[in-house]
Design an enzyme around this catalytic site. Structure first.
Site, PDB file in Angstrom:
ATOM      1  N   SER A 170      26.225  47.856 -31.739  1.00 31.65           N
ATOM      2  CA  SER A 170      26.165  48.611 -30.357  1.00 31.65           C
ATOM      3  C   SER A 170      26.575  48.315 -29.166  1.00 31.65           C
ATOM      4  O   SER A 170      26.486  46.635 -29.062  1.00 31.65           O
ATOM      5  CB  SER A 170      24.294  48.357 -30.345  1.00 31.65           C
ATOM      6  OG  SER A 170      23.812  49.502 -29.007  1.00 31.65           O
ATOM      7  N   ARG A 171      27.242  48.858 -28.323  1.00 27.34           N
ATOM      8  CA  ARG A 171      27.579  48.441 -26.909  1.00 27.34           C
ATOM      9  C   ARG A 171      26.755  48.046 -26.257  1.00 27.34           C
ATOM     10  O   ARG A 171      27.039  47.446 -25.074  1.00 27.34           O
ATOM     11  CB  ARG A 171      28.677  49.333 -26.352  1.00 27.34           C
ATOM     12  CG  ARG A 171      29.869  50.419 -27.341  1.00 27.34           C
ATOM     13  CD  ARG A 171      30.281  51.458 -26.506  1.00 27.34           C
ATOM     14  NE  ARG A 171      29.574  52.474 -26.025  1.00 27.34           N
ATOM     15  CZ  ARG A 171      30.500  53.552 -25.856  1.00 27.34           C
ATOM     16  NH1 ARG A 171      31.107  53.696 -25.363  1.00 27.34           N
ATOM     17  NH2 ARG A 171      29.402  54.686 -25.755  1.00 27.34           N
ATOM     18  N   LYS A 184      20.333  62.888 -37.962  1.00 25.70           N
ATOM     19  CA  LYS A 184      20.606  63.384 -37.380  1.00 25.70           C
ATOM     20  C   LYS A 184      21.064  64.444 -35.280  1.00 25.70           C
ATOM     21  O   LYS A 184      20.601  63.421 -34.993  1.00 25.70           O
ATOM     22  CB  LYS A 184      19.885  64.860 -37.539  1.00 25.70           C
ATOM     23  CG  LYS A 184      18.121  65.132 -36.722  1.00 25.70           C
ATOM     24  CD  LYS A 184      18.516  65.389 -35.549  1.00 25.70           C
ATOM     25  CE  LYS A 184      17.437  65.381 -34.225  1.00 25.70           C
ATOM     26  NZ  LYS A 184      17.826  65.496 -33.301  1.00 25.70           N
ATOM     27  N   ASP A 208      19.238  70.110 -30.880  1.00 23.26           N
ATOM     28  CA  ASP A 208      19.490  68.544 -30.471  1.00 23.26           C
ATOM     29  C   ASP A 208      17.592  68.704 -31.105  1.00 23.26           C
ATOM     30  O   ASP A 208      17.864  67.783 -32.308  1.00 23.26           O
ATOM     31  CB  ASP A 208      19.861  67.502 -29.642  1.00 23.26           C
ATOM     32  CG  ASP A 208      18.953  66.220 -29.966  1.00 23.26           C
ATOM     33  OD1 ASP A 208      20.195  65.424 -30.192  1.00 23.26           O
ATOM     34  OD2 ASP A 208      17.899  65.974 -30.028  1.00 23.26           O
TER      35      ASP A 208
END
Length: 310
Positions: A36-37, A90, A168
């Site tokens: 992860s950043r 998803k 979303d």
């Protein structure tokens, strides 16, 4: 039984709320690394670069990807080319074409690709599908309303191209619809409400063609105040069935069944399924919910509405 080692990429809200707790209690998986950043997972090696993690941990056979859809393809491509199984949060990608490309890569590499739909794992989705089978559908209504400020606080990417806006959460409804309807449907009309300062819709209404002539519609709103509304109602020649709370509750002609754990079993069931797929060497990439979104975005009439601010 030895647990398989898995890495988690994209340590944001959904990873923190669902994936990490699920993996911590999973009988099938051991979380061995994170990528992860911005986020970190305590107790495991953390990386900011996927290639670096893949090189450092050849023992990790599976990678679960939780970052937003636009950057996800590059991470999935790297993992598949390195011979690792990949599990996709998803929606599975920013476009259908890139998911087809990943499917081809997985096939060539001889590894597993799993495009997950967590709402299909709600307690009463399978019973709803069984109840609808053999009944003639008259009317089918989807109502999906929630507050983006609650579920994606300050996450501007959801309103950028590829972020999908109201779809979303709306794709969760469509994943249930495509799982429980016996007959295939397709979008015929859509209206997309576009905040004048954003790139993706905040609300949408959809109409569908049903091969037996049933009236099938969906209403989605991401600027909803009050309690979340995640409801699907099916009126048939054999009674009325309502899925509520995203599939955690089912009513048939007034008789109510409710899951004691609400929606908490969705992600454990996803990871159990991923373990079965890896054991069998079999991919699962169903894009039917995403096709409805893409069709709605293509056919949808744009209606400009007031600006959206956090």
């Amino acid at each position: 039984m030895t647990r398989r080692k898995i890495a988690l990429a994209g340590i944001g809200k959904i990873a923190t709320d669902q994936h990490i707790p699920t993996l911590a209690s999973s009988p099938d998986w051991e979380l061995a690394a994170a990528v992860s950043r911005h986020g970190r997972v305590e107790g495991v090696p953390n990386f900011t670069d996927m290639d670096e993690m893949l090189a450092a941990h050849p023992e990790v056979g599976t990678v679960s990807l939780c970052m937003p859809p636009v950057p996800r393809f590059a991470y999935a491509e790297a993992a598949l080319k390195a011979g690792r199984n990949v599990m996709l949060e998803k929606p599975p990608g920013a476009t259908l074409s890139e998911v087809h490309a990943l499917e081809n890569l997985a096939r060539e590499a001889g590894v597993v690709l799993y495009a997950t739909w967590h709402s299909r794992e709600a307690a009463f989705v399978a019973p709803a599908a069984a109840w609808l089978k053999g009944r003639r559908l008259k009317r089918f209504t989807v109502t999906w309303k929630e507050d983006v400020r609650k579920w994606h606080p300050g996450q501007d990417w959801v309103f950028e191209p590829g972020g999908m806006g109201v779809f979303d959460p709306g794709i969760n409804a469509l994943s249930i619809v495509t799982a429980i309807l016996p007959d295939p449907i397709h979008v015929t009309r859509a209206t997309l409400e576009m905040p004048e300062n954003r790139q993706t819709p905040i609300a949408a209404t959809l109409a569908f063609h049903h091969p037996q002539g049933a009236e099938v519609t969906a209403t989605m709103d991401w600027d909803h105040s009050g309690d979340d509304v995640w409801r699907i109602e099916a009126v048939t020649d054999g009674g009325t069935m309502t899925l509520d709370r995203g599939g955690a509750e089912m009513r048939i002609d007034g008789s109510v069944q409710s899951a004691g754990d609400g929606l908490h079993g969705e992600y454990p069931r996803l990871y159990a399924q991923m373990a079965r797929l890896v054991e069998d060497g079999r991919s699962d990439v169903d894009l039917s919910p995403a096709r409805h979104v893409w069709d709605a975005m293509t056919l949808g009439r744009r209606k400009i509405v007031a600006p959206f601010h956090w």
